[in-house]
Enzyme design. Structure first.
Site, short mmCIF file in Angstrom:
data_model
loop_
_atom_site.label_atom_id
_atom_site.label_comp_id
_atom_site.label_asym_id
_atom_site.label_seq_id
_atom_site.Cartn_x
_atom_site.Cartn_y
_atom_site.Cartn_z
N THR A 134 0.10 4.04 12.33
CA THR A 134 -1.10 2.65 12.75
C THR A 134 -1.30 3.78 14.21
O THR A 134 -0.73 4.32 14.62
CB THR A 134 0.37 1.63 13.19
OG1 THR A 134 0.63 1.96 14.35
CG2 THR A 134 0.75 1.39 11.97
N HIS B 170 0.57 -1.11 0.18
CA HIS B 170 0.21 -0.15 -0.02
C HIS B 170 1.33 1.61 0.22
O HIS B 170 2.19 1.02 0.48
CB HIS B 170 -1.00 0.24 0.83
CG HIS B 170 0.19 -0.20 2.60
ND1 HIS B 170 0.66 1.23 2.90
CD2 HIS B 170 -0.67 -1.10 3.54
CE1 HIS B 170 1.18 1.00 3.75
NE2 HIS B 170 0.82 -0.38 4.62
#
Ligand SMILES: *[C@@H]1O[C@H](CO)[C@@H](O)[C@H](O)[C@H]1NC(C)=O
Ligand SMILES: *[C@@H]1O[C@H](CO)[C@@H](O)[C@H](O)[C@H]1NC(C)=O
Ligand SMILES: *[C@@H]1O[C@H](CO)[C@@H](O)[C@H](O)[C@H]1NC(C)=O
Ligand SMILES: *[C@@H]1O[C@H](CO)[C@@H](O)[C@H](O)[C@H]1NC(C)=O
Ligand SMILES: *[C@@H]1O[C@H](CO)[C@@H](O)[C@H](O)[C@H]1NC(C)=O
Ligand SMILES: *[C@@H]1O[C@H](CO)[C@@H](O)[C@H](O)[C@H]1NC(C)=O
Length: 436
Positions: A75, A69
């Site tokens: 995160t 990606h």
């Protein structure tokens, strides 16, 4: 002491001006400096080498792309840690060095987990590049067959790649995503199926204890009272790439760190991946076996044979695992791509990376292997009557010593298949160890 500070400030200012005098890519300001190549797995994609086609008199007959990606926000876990370090920095009694003065008024405004627009752009660009390079394999009835792991940022990267193919082909070819593999089920595009696999925390922690404290000490000298630790230093370095890709500018956090600091940070990425799902993790390579067995099926045109992470239902149907296409595109994550490289035998290391410090001649560099939008491409090549395989990572042709490739990096298809015994044997018992 004061004189030294003034001199250091002047020198920095001069260097800063020299840097800024160099020609800039106005559209993506942070790419004007080569520093982004030290951002390890948070580097935006860049070709490690220019693409070279196979030898003359050979033609590419099939392409297998696996792509990470595009650039994303931190995160959710690292976002919490980064924000805590930013708060500590902001609580400093004063900001002595001009490079850190911005921190007083800095507001953290990044999201979590999601693809950022720049990451989407790089995915589109990859689709355009691949169409330009391999468009001869696209025909009206043979569209690329696209699969994606189910993570939202992965699916959006896949969609943006297909948009790149569509725009580059003036909307002649508009490939859909045909299969989305759930990350809570059997998925060859994610490292979600090996509960017993260990982590790289020990190795990255050991290295952080070495390179982190001097960085923290410098920042604390610039911002007395912030009381930053080595962990904070790590979190704040990582904010340089995250803030840069999110805002498409050179983040002010980047100027807090030297090239040496970034080399330390990059090496921490190398250790993280090597011991996370690479050769240094006993149950790392096995997590790449399912994808390799799917790759072998496509290269040989024979049904998938695998007892690891594949979804047998999907892989046994020509609707969801066709063997009659010429271009296969899969979208995945960095940790999974590392497992796949290791299962295949790419980037072999004579010695494991040492947590006490880097070897400057090492070839295990995650900035080359799994930057944002990283790409591994396996080309099937026909030369006369013979079929060959070539593997590129970041457009650099891999040497493939393990199947006897010469200087052109090509192995005979049969020899490539033979070399993949670990995968064909379902990981020689390692997959069972994931659970028992
Ligand atoms: C931070 O904001 C305050 C109030 O707007 C301003 O006076 C100060 O100059 C700013 N500091 C920096 C380093 O920009
Ligand atoms: C590309 O990704 C962005 C997220 O950054 C998303 O908003 C957009 O819908 C995606 N494009 C396509 C064609 O899906
Ligand atoms: C590939 O096989 C599928 C399923 O048998 C079929 O529907 C499709 O038309 C074939 N495509 C090509 C390009 O041959
Ligand atoms: C396999 O894929 C099918 C179709 O997407 C899905 O319904 C099923 O739950 C999957 N099974 C596993 C174990 O992944
Ligand atoms: C920072 O460290 C100093 C010295 O150890 C200590 O006196 C001070 O209370 C600490 N400040 C904060 C905000 O933790
Ligand atoms: C999912 O993988 C497990 C482990 O290899 C296997 O036992 C199971 O049959 C697989 N399920 C499907 C639907 O392929």
């Amino acid at each position: 002491m004061l004189l030294a500070s003034i001199l250091s400030f002047l020198l920095t200012t001069i260097l800063y001006c020299i840097h800024h005098a160099t020609p800039a890519d106005a559209s993506v300001p942070f790419l004007e400096k080569n520093q982004y190549k030290l951002w390890a797995h948070y580097s935006p994609f860049y070709p490690v080498e220019p693409y070279h086609p196979p030898p003359r008199f050979c033609s590419i007959t099939q392409v297998n792309l696996i792509q990470r990606h595009g650039a994303r926000f931190p995160t959710s876990g690292s976002s919490v840690r980064i924000q805590a370090s930013v708060e500590k920095l902001k609580s400093a009694n004063m900001f002595i060095d001009p490079r850190i003065a911005f921190a007083a008024n800095y507001t953290y405004d990044l999201g979590a987990n999601d693809l950022v627009p720049f990451g989407a752009t790089q995915s589109v660009e990859a689709g355009q590049t691949h169409f330009k390079r391999y468009g001869h394999l696209f025909k009206n009835d043979i569209l690329p067959f696209v699969r994606s792991s189910s993570g939202e940022r992965v699916v959006l990267s896949a969609l943006n790649w297909t948009l790149g193919v569509a725009t580059a082909s003036k909307h002649t070819y508009n490939p859909p995503i045909s299969v989305i593999l759930s990350e809570s089920l059997n998925d060859t595009l994610d490292d979600n199926m090996c509960p017993n696999a260990g982590s790289s925390d020990e190795q990255t922690g050991e290295w952080l204890d070495i390179y982190g404290p001097p960085i923290a000490a410098r920042l604390n000298a610039w911002a007395p009272g912030a009381n930053l630790t080595a962990d904070d230093a790590f979190n704040l370095i990582s904010l340089c790439p995250f803030d840069s890709v999110a805002h498409e500018r050179f983040s002010p956090f980047c100027q807090l760190f030297t090239e040496d600091d970034f080399e330390g940070f990059a090496y921490s990425g190398d250790l993280d991946k090597y011991y996370g799902t690479g050769y240094g993790q006993p149950l790392g390579p096995v997590q790449g076996v399912g994808y390799i067995n799917e790759l072998l099926a496509r290269l040989t045109g024979k049904p998938v044979q695998d007892n690891t992470q594949t979804n047998r239902t999907l892989d046994s149907s020509p609707e969801t695992f066709p063997l009659n296409r010429t271009f296969y595109a899969d979208f995945s994550h960095d940790n999974q791509m590392i497992a796949i490289y290791a299962a295949m035998g790419l980037f072999p290391q004579n010695a494991a990376p040492n947590p006490t410090g880097p070897n400057s001649r090492r070839t295990w560099r995650v900035g080359h292997m799994v930057p944002f939008s990283a790409q591994m491409i396996t080309e099937k090549v026909q030369c006369g009557q013979k079929e060959y395989v070539r593997v590129l990572v970041g457009d650099a042709v891999q040497p493939l010593e393990f199947c006897g490739a010469g200087p052109n990096g090509m192995c005979e298809l049969d020899k490539f298949v033979a070399s993949q015994a670990y995968s064909r044997n379902n990981g020689d018992g390692d997959f069972e160890k994931c659970f028992s």
